[in-house]
Design a protein around this motif. Sequence first.
Motif, mmCIF file in Angstrom:
data_model
loop_
_atom_site.group_PDB
_atom_site.id
_atom_site.type_symbol
_atom_site.label_atom_id
_atom_site.label_comp_id
_atom_site.label_asym_id
_atom_site.label_seq_id
_atom_site.Cartn_x
_atom_site.Cartn_y
_atom_site.Cartn_z
ATOM 1 N N HIS A 52 0.859 -1.189 0.000
ATOM 2 C CA HIS A 52 0.000 0.000 0.000
ATOM 3 C C HIS A 52 0.900 1.246 0.000
ATOM 4 C CE1 HIS A 52 0.705 -1.203 4.149
ATOM 5 N NE2 HIS A 52 0.477 0.037 4.548
ATOM 6 N N VAL B 138 -1.718 4.380 -4.010
ATOM 7 C CA VAL B 138 -3.017 3.758 -3.732
ATOM 8 C C VAL B 138 -4.047 4.811 -3.329
ATOM 9 C CG1 VAL B 138 -1.914 1.608 -3.024
ATOM 10 C CG2 VAL B 138 -2.493 3.321 -1.288
ATOM 11 N N HIS C 281 -7.990 1.730 -0.207
ATOM 12 C CA HIS C 281 -6.953 0.695 -0.176
ATOM 13 C C HIS C 281 -6.024 0.931 1.020
ATOM 14 C CE1 HIS C 281 -4.204 -2.257 -2.247
ATOM 15 N NE2 HIS C 281 -3.389 -1.707 -1.373
#
Length: 252
Positions: free
Chosen positions: A95, A100, A104
């Motif tokens: 991540h 992202v 997320h």
Amino acid sequence: MDFSNKNVLITGASRGIGKATALAFAEKGAMVGLNFRSNVTDAEKTLAELTGEGHQLFQKDISKKENTKQLVDDFITAYGRLDILVNNAGISIFHEVDKVDFDHWTHAWEDTFKTNLFAAANLSYWAAKAMMKTGGGRIVNVSSRGSFRGEPTKPAYGASKAALNAMSQSLAKKLAPHNIYIGVVAPGFTETEMAAETLTPVERENLLRESPFKRMAQPKEVAHAVLFLASEGAEYCSGTIIDVNGASYLRS
């Protein structure tokens, strides 16, 4: 090290470090309970490889807090007492903050902490309560080199393992009067099935260059450190964090 007459519960035990740890404890005479979440096939294969008889599988999703008490209760029902808990289960989610979206990002943090920290904390709670009734025990938590050096592509993973270290050392102080001893093993990248499945050739080569040994850790090397911390005679090491990273990251 002799673990005859010891009952050991290992989370995330279907493969990788958990499997190697289960094999090592069973070889030394322990009765082993293998916790896993969903991979029945690998869990059954691991169970079949254990030395001796009487080992059991315990399928529970320990990221759900109610399952942590049930897991410890089920283990004690099966074996009578819990002597050693190894909190090995963990997840790792990419991540990167610059790549992202927010959903997320938040899901990665929540899911990672549920498994890597909260599950270990909750299992340690129930294990400690049980161990207090039987005169003591051992808890060994599997952390990571990433808790010290940082994980820029998986910051929740690094943070969860750093928190696991701090929790372990807090419990080491609190539980020593109850003859419950806490240890931590912090591996570097380890040659597991997951590594084989997810690493590209370039990523693998870069990892190999990090250590002067020019290789990754073997799961059995991490298991050896776990067994040491769980062994008779290692009580005064409570609160210790053992690095198993092939000198790839050195800390003072």
